[in-house]
Design an enzyme around this catalytic site. Structure first.
Site, short mmCIF file in Angstrom:
data_model
loop_
_atom_site.label_atom_id
_atom_site.label_comp_id
_atom_site.label_asym_id
_atom_site.label_seq_id
_atom_site.Cartn_x
_atom_site.Cartn_y
_atom_site.Cartn_z
N GLY A 62 0.78 -1.09 -0.12
CA GLY A 62 -0.09 0.08 -0.07
C GLY A 62 0.92 0.94 0.08
O GLY A 62 2.18 1.13 0.19
N CYS A 89 5.44 -6.01 1.39
CA CYS A 89 5.81 -4.69 1.07
C CYS A 89 5.13 -3.85 2.30
O CYS A 89 5.51 -4.39 3.65
CB CYS A 89 5.21 -4.18 -0.15
SG CYS A 89 5.91 -2.56 -0.32
N TYR A 90 4.17 -3.33 2.35
CA TYR A 90 3.46 -2.76 3.49
C TYR A 90 3.27 -3.73 4.70
O TYR A 90 3.19 -3.57 5.65
CB TYR A 90 2.37 -1.92 3.12
CG TYR A 90 1.52 -1.24 4.34
CD1 TYR A 90 2.03 0.05 4.72
CD2 TYR A 90 0.49 -1.91 4.96
CE1 TYR A 90 1.23 0.64 5.75
CE2 TYR A 90 -0.11 -1.39 5.99
CZ TYR A 90 0.21 0.00 6.42
OH TYR A 90 -0.50 0.52 7.49
N HIS A 176 7.64 -7.25 -4.15
CA HIS A 176 6.46 -7.77 -4.75
C HIS A 176 6.64 -8.89 -5.66
O HIS A 176 7.00 -9.11 -6.80
CB HIS A 176 6.02 -6.49 -5.59
CG HIS A 176 5.43 -5.46 -4.86
ND1 HIS A 176 4.23 -5.32 -4.09
CD2 HIS A 176 6.09 -4.27 -4.58
CE1 HIS A 176 4.20 -4.36 -3.80
NE2 HIS A 176 5.10 -3.63 -4.10
N GLU A 178 4.27 -10.71 -6.95
CA GLU A 178 3.27 -10.64 -8.06
C GLU A 178 3.55 -10.11 -9.10
O GLU A 178 2.99 -10.10 -10.17
CB GLU A 178 1.82 -10.21 -7.11
CG GLU A 178 1.85 -8.69 -7.03
CD GLU A 178 2.46 -8.37 -5.60
OE1 GLU A 178 2.33 -7.20 -5.32
OE2 GLU A 178 3.40 -9.10 -5.27
N ASP A 234 -13.08 -6.08 -23.90
CA ASP A 234 -13.94 -6.06 -22.66
C ASP A 234 -15.48 -5.78 -22.81
O ASP A 234 -16.24 -6.59 -22.29
CB ASP A 234 -13.51 -4.86 -21.85
CG ASP A 234 -12.24 -5.11 -21.16
OD1 ASP A 234 -11.57 -6.06 -21.22
OD2 ASP A 234 -11.45 -4.17 -21.00
N LYS A 373 -7.68 -8.71 -17.85
CA LYS A 373 -7.71 -8.93 -19.21
C LYS A 373 -7.49 -10.22 -19.68
O LYS A 373 -8.26 -10.84 -20.46
CB LYS A 373 -6.70 -8.08 -19.79
CG LYS A 373 -6.93 -7.74 -21.51
CD LYS A 373 -8.11 -6.74 -21.80
CE LYS A 373 -7.79 -5.35 -21.48
NZ LYS A 373 -8.85 -4.52 -21.71
#
Length: 517
Positions: A62, A89-90, A176, A178, A234, A373
């Site tokens: 965050g 992280c945070y 991170h 991810e 989309d 996506k």
């Protein structure tokens, strides 16, 4: 959609731009992920466990500091639950501070790629090398942890880059995993969900399709709806889902605002008429160009376009008696528009924060709002949409208006439309199309001196953007061969008299976004 037969990981949202990317990475491994507010109560988690088989919790990153007075904090009693916990992280900093560690602002902020030294490759770090390339983005740093926590890894500027609890399945990573720029990030996530949490991979995209169709049926009921159709992946998938749910109670509305790519309106009209969907095409070019006269700020552009879209939809809805508006909003749109309490807004998307406050619809329905996506593409394939739709590169709702830096005029739109056609033709002829996420032209708001026909020329600069990505949350600039870039630049400067210079964008996301505005 889920049911207790599916194992799940709960991701607590602390406002990080990558929060839902964590959830996406988990889903890629066949395990369901649910995003929850950072301050969810233990009793709420227990209630959620009645429909989801929650096997672990991840605390996201965050933008706040753990020292901020209003910094988001989890309910401390989540540490009393018998669940594995991973802080990123945070979240990593919060866990360290909670257990009595020392967290303070670093003299040198780490942002971007870093090399971490792994001292103990256990748990989340099992099977990794001594040195790993990771993605960092932090100002605060953990400098010390108490005896009950064990340091697993460090960097030159971060003495506690990873830790674990000595007796409980609680872990912290400063980086991170991810993000695609963390080379073995997926292995770290797999270690947590399978080895630490013991999840089984049973979640399927087919379940999502059924859930979305039922949701649209329930939301609209016996009423009528219109759907905002742009022809992009989309809105096309949202249209197919809505048509499956509502049949002839649905009308697709394509607004030609004048900012579409070359021959785009004709493509959309022919494609969706073949699919048997009620389609209304509205030529609104004059009103959009008039509204954008003199507007330079990109946020103002997006808001004006968003409002004008809604007004057109309202007019069509009134004529046909529709009370509901369906949109193809997906997760990256919502994240970048700063829809969460603690997140930073990156840019307004016309179909999210770009909406006007007064809307004459009973409700806006967004069946794709929790998807990324690449998941949307999978849904398109499940629904049997044509290949031309499934594998189309993303295109922003405001269209070429956000690929013209500065004021939007008819002349500038025509220039960027021609440049875009050249970029697409050359990329597709070269065989690079399948490995690129997006490739397009941007008309800059500066002019440059050049030479054409042995005479001085003063004209526009066009920037080329081409990126590789999996889900648009992160992206790397594409290393296009110079011979192809040269061909594109030569064609643009030869065929578009107003352009004298072409440049290539070599910036990743982050720090840049994929689109320029």
């Amino acid at each position: 959609m889920t049911g207790a037969e599916y194992d799940a990981i709960l991701v607590l949202d602390f406002g990080g731009q990558y929060c839902h990317l964590i959830g996406r990475r988990i889903r890629e491994n066949g395990v369901y992920s649910e995003i929850a507010s950072h301050d969810i109560k233990p009793e709420e988690i227990k209630a959620l466990s009645e429909k989801l088989n929650i096997k672990g919790v991840i605390l996201s990153g965050g933008p706040a500091s753990v020292f901020d007075e209003n910094a988001p904090k989890p309910d401390i009693h989540i540490f009393d639950l018998d669940l594995p916990i991973l802080g990123l992280c945070y979240g990593h900093q919060y866990i360290a501070k909670f257990f009595g560690g020392e967290v303070k602002q670093a003299k040198r902020r780490e942002y971007g790629p870093a090399y971490v030294t792994i001292e103990k490759p256990v748990g989340v770090l099992e099977g990794l090398s001594k040195k790993e390339k990771v993605w960092m983005s932090h100002g605060d740093t953990v400098f010390y942890v108490p005896r009950e926590l064990e340091v697993l890894a460090y960097t030159r500027n971060c003495p506690v880059a990873a830790f674990k609890h000595r007796t409980r399945p609680i872990y912290g990573l400063q980086w991170h995993p991810e993000v695609a720029h963390t080379v073995n990030g997926m292995q770290m996530i797999r270690n947590f969900i399978f080895k630490v949490c013991g999840c089984s991979a049973k979640w399927r995209m087919e379940d999502v399709v059924e859930k979305m169709v039922n949701e649209v049926k329930n939301e609209v009921g016996h009423g009528k709806a219109i759907i905002a159709l742009s022809g992009g992946i989309d809105s096309s998938v949202a249209t197919a889902v809505a048509a499956k749910a509502l049949g002839d109670k649905l009308t697709a509305v394509f607004v030609d605002h004048g900012f579409m790519r070359d021959k785009e309106p004709e493509f959309v009209k022919s494609t969706f008429e073949k699919l048997g969907i009620n389609l209304v095409v509205v030529n609104a070019q004059n009103r959009f160009f008039e509204k954008l006269k003199g507007v330079i700020d990109p946020e103002a552009k997006r808001k004006i376009i968003g409002e004008e879209f809604i007004r057109v939809f309202e007019e069509v809805a009134e004529k046909i008696g529709a009370e509901y508006l369906i949109q193809g909003t997906i997760y990256p749109d919502r994240i970048e528009s700063g829809f969460k309490k603690f997140s930073d807004k990156i840019k307004t998307h016309h179909n999210v924060a770009g909406l006007p406050t007064r809307i004459r619809f009973k409700k806006i329905v967004e069946p794709l709002r929790d998807l990324y996506k690449d998941e949307v593409r999978k849904v398109a394939q499940i629904l049997g949409l044509p290949k031309e739709i499934v594998f189309r590169q993303p295109f922003p709702g405001p269209g070429l208006a956000v690929r013209v830096i500065g004021e939007v005029t008819r002349e500038k739109i025509e220039i960027v439309k021609r440049a875009d056609r050249i970029v697409r033709d050359e990329i597709e002829k070269s065989g690079l199309k399948d490995r690129l996420w997006q490739y397009f032209a941007v008309l800059m708001d500066t002019k440059s001196t050049g030479v054409k026909g042995d005479a001085r020329a003063y004209g526009y600069v066009v920037a080329i953007r081409a990126v590789e990505s999996r889900e648009a949350m992160t992206a790397s600039f594409a290393r296009i061969p110079f011979s192809i870039l040269e061909r594109i630049a030569t064609k643009i400067t030869n065929e578009i008299p107003q352009v004298v210079r072409v440049v290539y964008d070599v910036t990743h996301k982050p720090p840049a976004t994929i689109e320029w505005e």
